[in-house]
Scaffold this motif. Structure first.
Motif, PDB file in Angstrom:
ATOM      1  N   VAL A 129      -8.426   4.154   6.870  1.00 59.64           N
ATOM      2  CA  VAL A 129      -7.324   3.286   7.281  1.00 59.64           C
ATOM      3  C   VAL A 129      -7.637   1.836   6.932  1.00 59.64           C
ATOM      4  CG1 VAL A 129      -5.955   2.485   9.242  1.00 59.64           C
ATOM      5  CG2 VAL A 129      -6.668   4.874   9.116  1.00 59.64           C
ATOM      6  N   TRP A 130      -8.877   1.428   7.180  1.00 63.66           N
ATOM      7  CA  TRP A 130      -9.255   0.054   6.873  1.00 63.66           C
ATOM      8  C   TRP A 130      -9.204  -0.206   5.367  1.00 63.66           C
ATOM      9  CZ3 TRP A 130     -10.055  -4.378   9.442  1.00 63.66           C
ATOM     10  CH2 TRP A 130     -10.094  -4.291  10.849  1.00 63.66           C
ATOM     11  N   ILE A 131      -9.758   0.707   4.594  1.00 60.42           N
ATOM     12  CA  ILE A 131      -9.859   0.475   3.153  1.00 60.42           C
ATOM     13  C   ILE A 131      -8.484   0.477   2.489  1.00 60.42           C
ATOM     14  CG2 ILE A 131     -10.713   1.485   0.997  1.00 60.42           C
ATOM     15  CD1 ILE A 131     -13.183   2.405   2.598  1.00 60.42           C
ATOM     16  N   THR A 132      -7.584   1.309   2.977  1.00 62.67           N
ATOM     17  CA  THR A 132      -6.273   1.426   2.336  1.00 62.67           C
ATOM     18  C   THR A 132      -5.219   0.507   2.925  1.00 62.67           C
ATOM     19  OG1 THR A 132      -5.663   3.245   3.822  1.00 62.67           O
ATOM     20  CG2 THR A 132      -6.684   3.833   1.708  1.00 62.67           C
ATOM     21  N   GLU A 133      -5.386   0.080   4.174  1.00 57.07           N
ATOM     22  CA  GLU A 133      -4.320  -0.690   4.816  1.00 57.07           C
ATOM     23  C   GLU A 133      -4.788  -2.012   5.418  1.00 57.07           C
ATOM     24  OE1 GLU A 133      -2.109   1.642   7.611  1.00 57.07           O
ATOM     25  OE2 GLU A 133      -2.097   3.414   6.334  1.00 57.07           O
ATOM     26  N   LYS A 134      -5.716  -1.958   6.353  1.00 51.18           N
ATOM     27  CA  LYS A 134      -5.980  -3.123   7.193  1.00 51.18           C
ATOM     28  C   LYS A 134      -6.677  -4.261   6.448  1.00 51.18           C
ATOM     29  CE  LYS A 134      -5.941  -0.556  11.532  1.00 51.18           C
ATOM     30  NZ  LYS A 134      -6.678  -0.205  12.771  1.00 51.18           N
ATOM     31  N   LEU A 135      -7.509  -3.941   5.476  1.00 52.15           N
ATOM     32  CA  LEU A 135      -8.160  -4.999   4.714  1.00 52.15           C
ATOM     33  C   LEU A 135      -7.182  -5.703   3.775  1.00 52.15           C
ATOM     34  CD1 LEU A 135     -11.691  -3.546   3.873  1.00 52.15           C
ATOM     35  CD2 LEU A 135     -11.113  -5.388   5.449  1.00 52.15           C
ATOM     36  N   PHE A 136      -6.049  -5.097   3.562  1.00 50.71           N
ATOM     37  CA  PHE A 136      -5.029  -5.678   2.693  1.00 50.71           C
ATOM     38  C   PHE A 136      -3.800  -6.066   3.511  1.00 50.71           C
ATOM     39  CE2 PHE A 136      -7.573  -2.660   0.266  1.00 50.71           C
ATOM     40  CZ  PHE A 136      -8.050  -3.483  -0.750  1.00 50.71           C
ATOM     41  N   LEU A 137      -4.050  -6.482   4.749  1.00 51.37           N
ATOM     42  CA  LEU A 137      -2.953  -6.786   5.657  1.00 51.37           C
ATOM     43  C   LEU A 137      -2.079  -7.923   5.134  1.00 51.37           C
ATOM     44  CD1 LEU A 137      -1.630  -6.140   8.371  1.00 51.37           C
ATOM     45  CD2 LEU A 137      -3.076  -7.886   9.384  1.00 51.37           C
ATOM     46  N   LYS A 138      -2.697  -8.937   4.557  1.00 46.80           N
ATOM     47  CA  LYS A 138      -1.904 -10.057   4.061  1.00 46.80           C
ATOM     48  C   LYS A 138      -0.880  -9.581   3.038  1.00 46.80           C
ATOM     49  CE  LYS A 138      -2.407 -14.746   2.267  1.00 46.80           C
ATOM     50  NZ  LYS A 138      -3.369 -15.814   1.887  1.00 46.80           N
ATOM     51  N   ARG A 139      -1.345  -8.740   2.105  1.00 48.66           N
ATOM     52  CA  ARG A 139      -0.432  -8.193   1.091  1.00 48.66           C
ATOM     53  C   ARG A 139       0.646  -7.332   1.749  1.00 48.66           C
ATOM     54  NH1 ARG A 139      -3.004  -3.616  -2.389  1.00 48.66           N
ATOM     55  NH2 ARG A 139      -2.625  -2.590  -0.378  1.00 48.66           N
ATOM     56  N   ASN A 140       0.235  -6.486   2.710  1.00 50.79           N
ATOM     57  CA  ASN A 140       1.176  -5.582   3.353  1.00 50.79           C
ATOM     58  C   ASN A 140       2.203  -6.333   4.204  1.00 50.79           C
ATOM     59  OD1 ASN A 140      -0.151  -3.443   2.172  1.00 50.79           O
ATOM     60  ND2 ASN A 140      -1.434  -3.021   3.979  1.00 50.79           N
ATOM     61  N   LEU A 141       1.745  -7.404   4.868  1.00 51.58           N
ATOM     62  CA  LEU A 141       2.684  -8.207   5.653  1.00 51.58           C
ATOM     63  C   LEU A 141       3.714  -8.873   4.746  1.00 51.58           C
ATOM     64  CD1 LEU A 141       0.340  -9.925   8.272  1.00 51.58           C
ATOM     65  CD2 LEU A 141       2.075  -8.184   8.719  1.00 51.58           C
ATOM     66  N   ARG A 142       3.249  -9.414   3.642  1.00 53.14           N
ATOM     67  CA  ARG A 142       4.186 -10.048   2.708  1.00 53.14           C
ATOM     68  C   ARG A 142       5.212  -9.047   2.199  1.00 53.14           C
ATOM     69  NH1 ARG A 142       4.039 -14.923   0.987  1.00 53.14           N
ATOM     70  NH2 ARG A 142       2.279 -16.315   1.375  1.00 53.14           N
ATOM     71  N   LYS A 143       4.751  -7.839   1.909  1.00 55.74           N
ATOM     72  CA  LYS A 143       5.667  -6.806   1.422  1.00 55.74           C
ATOM     73  C   LYS A 143       6.712  -6.452   2.474  1.00 55.74           C
ATOM     74  CE  LYS A 143       5.718  -2.098  -0.451  1.00 55.74           C
ATOM     75  NZ  LYS A 143       4.889  -0.917  -0.827  1.00 55.74           N
ATOM     76  N   ALA A 144       6.255  -6.287   3.730  1.00 49.86           N
ATOM     77  CA  ALA A 144       7.176  -5.933   4.808  1.00 49.86           C
ATOM     78  C   ALA A 144       8.176  -7.050   5.074  1.00 49.86           C
ATOM     79  CB  ALA A 144       6.388  -5.619   6.078  1.00 49.86           C
ATOM     80  N   LEU A 145       7.720  -8.291   5.010  1.00 49.11           N
ATOM     81  CA  LEU A 145       8.618  -9.416   5.235  1.00 49.11           C
ATOM     82  C   LEU A 145       9.631  -9.556   4.106  1.00 49.11           C
ATOM     83  CD1 LEU A 145       5.939 -11.891   6.576  1.00 49.11           C
ATOM     84  CD2 LEU A 145       7.829 -10.937   7.906  1.00 49.11           C
ATOM     85  N   LYS A 146       9.193  -9.294   2.873  1.00 48.34           N
ATOM     86  CA  LYS A 146      10.135  -9.357   1.747  1.00 48.34           C
ATOM     87  C   LYS A 146      11.156  -8.224   1.790  1.00 48.34           C
ATOM     88  CE  LYS A 146       7.796 -12.049  -1.803  1.00 48.34           C
ATOM     89  NZ  LYS A 146       9.014 -12.857  -2.085  1.00 48.34           N
ATOM     90  N   ASN A 147      10.806  -7.129   2.446  1.00 46.04           N
ATOM     91  CA  ASN A 147      11.785  -6.053   2.635  1.00 46.04           C
ATOM     92  C   ASN A 147      12.904  -6.496   3.564  1.00 46.04           C
ATOM     93  OD1 ASN A 147      10.522  -4.227   0.940  1.00 46.04           O
ATOM     94  ND2 ASN A 147       9.347  -3.255   2.592  1.00 46.04           N
ATOM     95  N   ILE A 148      12.597  -7.434   4.450  1.00 40.77           N
ATOM     96  CA  ILE A 148      13.623  -7.993   5.319  1.00 40.77           C
ATOM     97  C   ILE A 148      14.450  -9.034   4.577  1.00 40.77           C
ATOM     98  CG2 ILE A 148      14.001  -9.378   7.418  1.00 40.77           C
ATOM     99  CD1 ILE A 148      11.549  -8.017   8.626  1.00 40.77           C
ATOM    100  N   ASP A 149      13.777  -9.857   3.803  1.00 40.58           N
ATOM    101  CA  ASP A 149      14.463 -10.908   3.050  1.00 40.58           C
ATOM    102  C   ASP A 149      13.683 -11.143   1.749  1.00 40.58           C
ATOM    103  OD1 ASP A 149      15.630 -13.178   1.996  1.00 40.58           O
ATOM    104  OD2 ASP A 149      15.781 -14.210   3.919  1.00 40.58           O
ATOM    105  N   ALA A 150      14.231 -10.668   0.647  1.00 46.21           N
ATOM    106  CA  ALA A 150      13.537 -10.742  -0.647  1.00 46.21           C
ATOM    107  C   ALA A 150      13.279 -12.176  -1.089  1.00 46.21           C
ATOM    108  CB  ALA A 150      14.352 -10.007  -1.703  1.00 46.21           C
ATOM    109  N   GLU A 151      14.033 -13.132  -0.534  1.00 49.39           N
ATOM    110  CA  GLU A 151      13.879 -14.526  -0.938  1.00 49.39           C
ATOM    111  C   GLU A 151      12.789 -15.247  -0.154  1.00 49.39           C
ATOM    112  OE1 GLU A 151      17.474 -16.798  -1.449  1.00 49.39           O
ATOM    113  OE2 GLU A 151      18.660 -14.965  -1.596  1.00 49.39           O
ATOM    114  N   TRP A 152      12.237 -14.577   0.892  1.00 52.46           N
ATOM    115  CA  TRP A 152      11.178 -15.252   1.664  1.00 52.46           C
ATOM    116  C   TRP A 152       9.902 -15.314   0.836  1.00 52.46           C
ATOM    117  CZ3 TRP A 152       6.286 -13.766   3.288  1.00 52.46           C
ATOM    118  CH2 TRP A 152       5.652 -14.672   4.137  1.00 52.46           C
TER     119      TRP A 152
END
Length: 625
Positions: A129-152
């Motif tokens: 879980v850490w290697i695939t998700e949590k260590l890349f949280l910054k990238r994953n958060l940005r992706k999730a936020l852009k799913n809400i608003d692609a212009e953010w």
């Protein structure tokens, strides 16, 4: 110094940097600059919007998904906050996460290395879980936020876990300077931390580090008693008064080395949370002479005594820390946050015995509130905005969630053929008060939903505290939960001292106070001899439904100016009965989140023994009411 003792906080660092945490989202609007605070992926997701230091909206994700303590990405919460503000995500200048994942990963690796080869199975479960998700949280958060608003595409910042908790405790408080005490399970490394707040600045001065943790110690006993860790700790607190503190010395002599200043060290041979998949070890079970209780197993006097003992130790630890801090820093004000700050019995003792004149506890003291703190930390510390002392705190009685209008609800009821009454405004509160005085249980759905774990008079089940049978009725027919669980009184602020031993407001139900002796009833010899759950049969006071078996109550005081609607309802009951208080418990069944929508309120009403449902200005009754 041994690991676990308080020492200068050298590892508390500021942002920017990567992070991870429990799910909660907050939006903060500052002079046209919006700041979104996030706490996610551990326990409780939520969202909050502030503008110029004013909270516009706050809500937990569980209220939308209907999964209690939902730890998923709080997409619906974010969208609600944006709607409430009338903005889009691209209008948000900063997003801040309340924890740092690399520091947490460091702690995880160091712990596994320290205990190796123990914990290999746990290590294998955690690493993918850490290697695939949590260590890349910054990238994953940005992706999730852009799913809400692609212009953010704005800045993403990170605080530390206890930095966010401390900010959530100090910045919304009415104090300009204070000692800030955070106590929880664990963040990155800190489990207990001390900071000094002054105007817009917070400086950390001490901490206790993992694996020594008062929060994890309490959770270990929560697990041992057959309850859910990180969920049911309050059940341990409610169970404690049925027992006797016979195991306090066993705990203090074996599990925890407690110093006079409240610093402590845990003997990890009794615990399994560092490397295992459980909280306690076989040595722990041998010490107390029993294996952990299975969830459906009968609760015996032994379990009550265990609960009483760990509660007593937790109170002793927190009181020693608070008293030492008062003596050292000589400030009048104390702010608190973290999951341990929800232990309202310990809070009551700190208020009475520590020396601090004023105490303010973040109502969303857990990780959801940490996200709010992260946003405040950016506003005050990162951006350097000034901060002024205020007469009241900034939490607005925690009434920060979604709200619904009467016209829409009326149309829904008519469309579904559901009969309702619509009293004249002058008779509205009187009508509800009459139902309560007649012994009816009322589901009360009015105004903005509460933020945090407590229902405070917007999504509440209310009833008559004078009714000696009401505790049993609410537990068995409404909440469908354990019989030993107590209920809280909500009382008009100006009358609180007439019924309870208190002289300070308690708007968030975070402090326990004793029922005054003149309100108690004499006990018979037979009652004096009762033990365990037999104590439930004793009528102890003139308000028996909110008097716990040790004559205490978890108090909510209701202010006329700050919470006018709920005040008017209680006042109507007072004018009818001469009792200025009601039972107030959350509008939900056991293991369900507090209701959010009118549809959910109606479903809960129909599935339980509630007699009356109030939906804004409309009243629905069952045929027998």
């Amino acid at each position: 110094m041994a690991i676990g003792h308080i020492f200068p906080a050298t590892r508390l660092v500021t942002y920017p940097g990567p992070g991870i945490g429990a799910c909660a989202f907050y939006l903060l609007a500052v002079l046209g600059m919006y700041i979104l605070g996030i706490s996610a992926y551990f326990h409780d997701s939520a969202a909050c919007l502030l503008k110029d230091d004013h909270i516009i909206a706050a809500v937990q994700e569980e209220r939308f998904t209907r999964k209690k303590n939902d730890d998923s990405f709080p997409e619906q919460s974010i969208k609600y906050c944006l709607r409430e503000a009338g903005i889009t995500l691209k209008d948000v200048g900063y997003v801040v996460f309340y924890e740092k994942p690399f520091l947490k990963f460091e702690r995880l690796l160091e712990t596994y290395f320290a205990f190796a080869p123990d914990g290999f199975v746990s290590f294998l479960k955690a690493m993918p879980v850490w290697i695939t998700e949590k260590l890349f949280l910054k990238r994953n958060l940005r992706k999730a936020l852009k799913n809400i608003d692609a212009e953010w595409n704005n800045e993403l910042l990170f605080t530390t876990h206890h930095q966010s908790h401390a900010a959530s405790a100090f910045y919304p408080s009415p104090f300009n300077d204070a000692v800030i005490l955070t106590a929880d399970g664990v963040g990155e490394w800190s489990t207990t931390s001390v900071a000094i707040g002054n105007k817009n600045d917070i400086k950390f001065v001490k901490e206790i580090r993992f694996p020594s943790s008062i929060g994890l110690l309490y959770s270990a006993f929560t697990y041992y008693l057959g309850f859910k860790v990180n969920v049911d700790e309050y059940k341990v607190m409610g169970l404690a008064p049925y027992g006797k503190p016979v195991y306090v010395d066993v705990i203090l002599n074996n599990l925890i080395d407690l110093k006079d200043d409240g610093s402590f060290w845990l003997d990890m041979q009794y615990f399994n949370y560092c490397t295992g998949l459980t909280m306690t070890s076989s040595r722990f079970h041998e010490l107390f002479g029993s294996k952990p209780r299975v969830q459906q197993q009968e609760i015996t006097q032994f379990h009550m005594d265990i609960a009483c003992s760990i509660q007593a130790v937790a109170e002793q630890v927190m009181l020693k820390i608070a008293t030492a801090l008062y003596k050292e820093y000589k400030l009048e004000n104390l702010c608190m946050a973290g999951g341990v700050a929800l232990n309202c019995v310990a809070n009551g003792r700190i208020l009475k015995e520590s020396g601090f004149k004023n105490i303010w506890i973040q109502p969303a003291a857990g990780d959801a509130g940490g996200a709010l703190g992260a946003a405040y930390a950016v506003y005050y510390q990162y951006l350097g905005n000034s901060r002024d002392e205020t007469a009241h705190d900034k939490m607005q009685n925690a009434l920060l969630g979604p709200h619904y209008n009467t016209a829409d609800i009326k149309q829904q009821l008519i469309s579904n053929g559901i009969a309702f009454k619509e009293p004249a405004p002058d008779d509205y509160y009187k009508t509800i008060a009459r139902y309560i005085a007649d012994g009816k249980v009322v589901g009360y759905f009015k105004g903005r939903m509460e933020f945090g774990p407590r229902a405070l008079g917007a999504r509440s089940i209310i009833a008559d505290p004078r009714n000696a049978d009401m505790q049993s009725i609410l537990n068995q027919k409404i909440k469908f939960r354990e019989s030993f669980r107590p209920f809280a009184p909500a009382i008009l602020e100006e009358y609180a001292a007439d019924f309870f031993e208190t002289d300070v407001p308690s708007p968030y139900m975070l402090v326990v106070a004793d029922v005054k002796p003149n309100c108690r009833l004499p006990l018979s010899n037979q009652d004096e001899q009762r033990s365990g759950f037999e104590k439930l049969k004793i009528v102890r006071s003139v308000i028996p439904a909110v008097t716990h078996v040790n004559n205490s109550a978890r108090l909510q005081t209701v202010n006329k100016t700050l919470h006018p609607d709920f005040y008017n309802l209680i006042n109507a009951f007072y004018e009818l009965t001469n009792y200025p208080l009601l039972i107030n418990t959350s509008f939900n069944r056991m293991d369900e989140p507090i209701v959010n929508t009118p549809v959910e309120a109606l479903a809960c009403f129909n599935q339980t023994g509630m007699d009356v449902l109030v939906l804004e200005d409309l009243i629905i009754t069952k045929s027998s009411s």
